[in-house]
Write a protein that holds these residues in place. Sequence first.
Motif, PDB file in Angstrom:
ATOM      1  N   HIS A 104       5.594   1.074  -2.120  1.00 23.44           N
ATOM      2  CA  HIS A 104       5.061   2.363  -2.422  1.00 23.44           C
ATOM      3  C   HIS A 104       5.787   3.079  -1.178  1.00 23.44           C
ATOM      4  CE1 HIS A 104       2.444   2.261  -5.802  1.00 23.44           C
ATOM      5  NE2 HIS A 104       1.936   1.211  -5.445  1.00 23.44           N
ATOM      6  N   VAL A 105       5.784   2.726   0.002  1.00 25.83           N
ATOM      7  CA  VAL A 105       6.061   3.251   1.151  1.00 25.83           C
ATOM      8  C   VAL A 105       7.648   3.657   1.127  1.00 25.83           C
ATOM      9  CG1 VAL A 105       6.496   3.177   3.517  1.00 25.83           C
ATOM     10  CG2 VAL A 105       4.282   2.723   2.654  1.00 25.83           C
ATOM     11  N   GLU A 106       8.385   2.712   0.562  1.00 28.39           N
ATOM     12  CA  GLU A 106       9.745   2.662   0.208  1.00 28.39           C
ATOM     13  C   GLU A 106      10.160   3.842  -0.737  1.00 28.39           C
ATOM     14  OE1 GLU A 106      13.928   2.157   1.127  1.00 28.39           O
ATOM     15  OE2 GLU A 106      12.155   1.669   2.106  1.00 28.39           O
ATOM     16  N   CYS A 119       1.882 -10.511  -2.685  1.00 28.13           N
ATOM     17  CA  CYS A 119       2.283  -9.571  -3.692  1.00 28.13           C
ATOM     18  C   CYS A 119       1.524  -7.835  -3.447  1.00 28.13           C
ATOM     19  CB  CYS A 119       1.712  -9.954  -4.937  1.00 28.13           C
ATOM     20  SG  CYS A 119       2.429 -11.317  -5.755  1.00 28.13           S
ATOM     21  N   ARG A 120       0.552  -7.818  -3.075  1.00 25.60           N
ATOM     22  CA  ARG A 120      -0.146  -6.619  -2.685  1.00 25.60           C
ATOM     23  C   ARG A 120       0.578  -5.938  -1.364  1.00 25.60           C
ATOM     24  NH1 ARG A 120      -2.522  -2.045  -3.615  1.00 25.60           N
ATOM     25  NH2 ARG A 120      -1.393  -2.981  -5.363  1.00 25.60           N
ATOM     26  N   ALA A 121       0.880  -6.871  -0.355  1.00 24.30           N
ATOM     27  CA  ALA A 121       1.722  -6.323   0.747  1.00 24.30           C
ATOM     28  C   ALA A 121       2.832  -5.919   0.168  1.00 24.30           C
ATOM     29  CB  ALA A 121       1.884  -7.568   1.897  1.00 24.30           C
ATOM     30  N   GLU A 122       3.710  -6.761  -0.692  1.00 22.33           N
ATOM     31  CA  GLU A 122       5.188  -6.139  -1.245  1.00 22.33           C
ATOM     32  C   GLU A 122       4.736  -4.846  -1.952  1.00 22.33           C
ATOM     33  OE1 GLU A 122       9.181  -6.221  -1.945  1.00 22.33           O
ATOM     34  OE2 GLU A 122       7.596  -7.026  -0.344  1.00 22.33           O
ATOM     35  N   ILE A 123       3.800  -4.620  -2.736  1.00 21.86           N
ATOM     36  CA  ILE A 123       3.622  -3.540  -3.602  1.00 21.86           C
ATOM     37  C   ILE A 123       3.344  -2.365  -2.396  1.00 21.86           C
ATOM     38  CG2 ILE A 123       1.818  -2.314  -4.996  1.00 21.86           C
ATOM     39  CD1 ILE A 123       1.478  -5.106  -6.504  1.00 21.86           C
ATOM     40  N   ASP A 124       2.534  -2.485  -1.484  1.00 26.63           N
ATOM     41  CA  ASP A 124       2.562  -1.441  -0.480  1.00 26.63           C
ATOM     42  C   ASP A 124       3.602  -0.946   0.265  1.00 26.63           C
ATOM     43  OD1 ASP A 124      -0.479  -1.571  -1.094  1.00 26.63           O
ATOM     44  OD2 ASP A 124      -0.965  -2.569   0.532  1.00 26.63           O
ATOM     45  N   ARG A 125       4.569  -2.079   0.320  1.00 31.87           N
ATOM     46  CA  ARG A 125       5.724  -1.742   1.178  1.00 31.87           C
ATOM     47  C   ARG A 125       6.466  -1.003   0.100  1.00 31.87           C
ATOM     48  NH1 ARG A 125      10.790  -2.902   1.172  1.00 31.87           N
ATOM     49  NH2 ARG A 125      10.695  -4.558  -0.424  1.00 31.87           N
TER      50      ARG A 125
END
Length: 62
Positions: A29-31, A21-27
Motif C-alpha cells: 500500500h505504501v509503495e 501477509c498483513r505486513a506485506e500488504i501494508d508495504r
Amino acid sequence: MRLNDEAPSNAAYWHKVAMECRAEIDRLHVENAKLAKEAKRLQGLLDAVHQIAGELARPSGI
C-alpha cells in the motif's frame, strides 16, 4: 473441534503467516501510494511537454 484445539502449533504457524501477509500488504500500500504520486508528477511533465510542443508548432506571426 476447532483447528486451534486440534493443532495449536499449526495455528501459531498460520497466525505468523497471516501477520507476514498483513505486513506485506501494508508495504505494498505504501509503495502503491509512492508510485501513484510519481505517476502524477510524470503526467504533469508530459502535459507540460505537450503544451510547449503545441506552442512551438504554432506560426509565430512574424
